[in-house]
Design an enzyme around this catalytic site. Structure first.
Site, PDB file in Angstrom:
ATOM      1  N   THR A 153      -9.492  18.895 -33.952  1.00  0.00           N
ATOM      2  CA  THR A 153      -8.587  19.077 -32.803  1.00  0.00           C
ATOM      3  C   THR A 153      -9.075  18.351 -31.550  1.00  0.00           C
ATOM      4  OG1 THR A 153      -7.953  21.222 -33.701  1.00  0.00           O
ATOM      5  CG2 THR A 153      -7.481  20.850 -31.372  1.00  0.00           C
ATOM      6  N   GLY A 209     -15.024  23.246 -35.002  1.00  0.00           N
ATOM      7  CA  GLY A 209     -16.040  22.824 -34.028  1.00  0.00           C
ATOM      8  C   GLY A 209     -15.492  22.337 -32.689  1.00  0.00           C
ATOM      9  N   GLY A 242      -8.477  24.758 -34.560  1.00  0.00           N
ATOM     10  CA  GLY A 242      -7.544  24.570 -33.442  1.00  0.00           C
ATOM     11  C   GLY A 242      -8.133  25.095 -32.144  1.00  0.00           C
ATOM     12  N   ASN A 281     -17.668  20.700 -38.080  1.00  0.00           N
ATOM     13  CA  ASN A 281     -16.395  19.999 -38.318  1.00  0.00           C
ATOM     14  C   ASN A 281     -15.567  19.930 -37.039  1.00  0.00           C
ATOM     15  OD1 ASN A 281     -17.280  20.164 -40.933  1.00  0.00           O
ATOM     16  ND2 ASN A 281     -15.452  21.177 -41.716  1.00  0.00           N
ATOM     17  N   GLU A 303     -16.463  27.518 -49.751  1.00  0.00           N
ATOM     18  CA  GLU A 303     -16.204  28.399 -48.606  1.00  0.00           C
ATOM     19  C   GLU A 303     -16.110  29.856 -49.038  1.00  0.00           C
ATOM     20  OE1 GLU A 303     -13.354  27.132 -45.653  1.00  0.00           O
ATOM     21  OE2 GLU A 303     -12.655  29.195 -45.356  1.00  0.00           O
ATOM     22  N   ASP A 311     -12.128  24.623 -51.297  1.00  0.00           N
ATOM     23  CA  ASP A 311     -11.898  25.838 -50.515  1.00  0.00           C
ATOM     24  C   ASP A 311     -11.152  26.860 -51.364  1.00  0.00           C
ATOM     25  OD1 ASP A 311     -11.229  27.835 -48.813  1.00  0.00           O
ATOM     26  OD2 ASP A 311     -10.195  26.585 -47.339  1.00  0.00           O
ATOM     27  N   ASP A 349     -11.736  17.579 -46.991  1.00  0.00           N
ATOM     28  CA  ASP A 349     -11.808  18.802 -46.197  1.00  0.00           C
ATOM     29  C   ASP A 349     -10.825  19.837 -46.762  1.00  0.00           C
ATOM     30  OD1 ASP A 349     -12.588  20.337 -43.996  1.00  0.00           O
ATOM     31  OD2 ASP A 349     -10.999  19.534 -42.713  1.00  0.00           O
ATOM     32  N   HIS A 350     -11.287  21.046 -47.010  1.00  0.00           N
ATOM     33  CA  HIS A 350     -10.429  22.138 -47.531  1.00  0.00           C
ATOM     34  C   HIS A 350      -9.640  21.709 -48.766  1.00  0.00           C
ATOM     35  CE1 HIS A 350     -11.292  24.942 -44.314  1.00  0.00           C
ATOM     36  NE2 HIS A 350     -11.228  23.917 -43.488  1.00  0.00           N
TER      37      HIS A 350
HETATM   38  P1  13P Z   1     -10.982  21.919 -35.381  1.00  0.00           P
HETATM   39  O1  13P Z   1      -9.665  21.257 -35.575  1.00  0.00           O
HETATM   40  O2  13P Z   1     -10.830  23.248 -34.705  1.00  0.00           O
HETATM   41  O3  13P Z   1     -11.972  21.041 -34.695  1.00  0.00           O
HETATM   42  O4  13P Z   1     -11.558  22.254 -36.818  1.00  0.00           O
HETATM   43  C1  13P Z   1     -11.859  21.205 -37.697  1.00  0.00           C
HETATM   44  C2  13P Z   1     -12.295  21.711 -39.015  1.00  0.00           C
HETATM   45  O5  13P Z   1     -12.908  22.747 -39.140  1.00  0.00           O
HETATM   46  C3  13P Z   1     -11.989  20.896 -40.192  1.00  0.00           C
HETATM   47  O6  13P Z   1     -12.284  21.563 -41.373  1.00  0.00           O
END
Ligand code: 13P
Length: 288
Positions: free
Chosen positions: A233, A210, A179, A230, A136, A106, A85-86
């Protein structure tokens, strides 16, 4: 069964008008809960690993090893991808080498030209090895693992150019934030999402941030081409809430309530239940 690339599952989701959850992992409990939930709902799933979580779990190789072992131990039969991720440019290559089946590069904080060049190189590198790639355009708002962005809105034209490079799925900023969403959040920009889907000629789109998006907005985003959502949080919050309750109820003080297997059990179960609920909401249940 081996772990799979995310390409096929997301193309199927796009054609079938549902979305696959990428649930970010932090440790053994997270991996177990998410895989149990996926198997129970018969849903394909993507396990997301940020670079920070990769370090926390002591390196990408260790993460791949843990996921594979837990996957086999639980006799998981649904498609599972392990996705960076990223990722940074170097991080994405390192994750491919360590056995990840999907990576995000990213480059949204670079100039568009630099993002384009680096995206092209990662796509070639990963595709030669059968690994799917997410890129991205336009930053996602908020902060995740030290990577902060003000949440620009992506340019459909730039999205179209990255899509033409052969990226497998694309994350585009449409007002989404990592977040918790602030009370005055304006919501997702659906007009922009529709323009991006048109400019990318039907490429599966990714909705970051998400956690905490109202159900009606999630459903509408899926109808407009979002095939991967995604979530990080939200799982952290349900784990925190259940663990806090266990301690506030004084259960850690009774008998061997301090045993970590007991202490972490309510939070682990809470993650599993939350993932099951979200898989049903995203429409990926029974799609394995
Ligand atoms: P959240 O932490 O807001 O659910 O976002 C997760 C996310 O986008 C991971 O790339």
């Amino acid at each position: 069964m081996v772990l799979v690339s995310a390409k096929e599952m997301l193309e199927k989701a796009h054609a079938g008008h549902y979305a696959i959850g990428q649930f970010n992992i932090n440790n053994m409990e997270w991996i177990k809960s998410i895989l149990v939930a996926a198997e129970e709902t018969k849903s394909p799933v993507i396990l997301g690993v940020s670079e920070g979580a990769g370090k926390y779990m002591l390196g990408y190789k260790n993460v791949v090893g843990m996921v594979k072992e837990i996957h086999d131990f639980l006799n998981v039969t649904v498609p599972v991808a392990i996705h960076l991720d990223h990722g940074s440019f170097e991080g994405a290559k390192a994750a491919v080498e360590a056995g990840f089946t999907s990576v995000m590069f990213d480059g949204s904080h670079f100039s568009f030209e630099e993002n384009l060049e680096k995206s092209k190189e990662i796509i070639a590198y990963a595709h030669e090895r059968g690994i799917s790639v997410e890129c991205e355009v336009g930053g996602i708002g908020g902060e995740e693992d030290g990577v902060a962005s003000m949440g620009e809105q992506a340019s459909p034209e730039e999205c179209g150019i990255i899509a033409d490079l052969g990226v497998d799925f694309l994350a585009a900023g449409i007002g989404n934030i990592h977040g918790k969403y602030p009370d005055n959040w304006a919501g997702l920009n659906f007009d922009l999402l529709a323009e991006i889907q048109e400019a990318t000629k039907g490429k599966p789109l990714v909705l970051h941030g998400g956690s905490g998006i109202p159900d009606d907005q999630v459903a509408k985003a899926i109808t407009l081409g979002v095939s991967k959502i995604n979530v990080n949080t939200e799982l952290q919050l349900v784990f925190q809430k259940a663990t806090r309750k266990y301690i506030e109820d004084g259960k850690d003080l009774v008998g061997k309530g301090y045993d970590p297997r007991k202490l972490l059990a309510p939070g682990t179960k809470a993650i599993e239940e939350q993932v099951i609920e979200m898989m049903k909401k995203f429409g990926s249940a029974d799609k394995a």
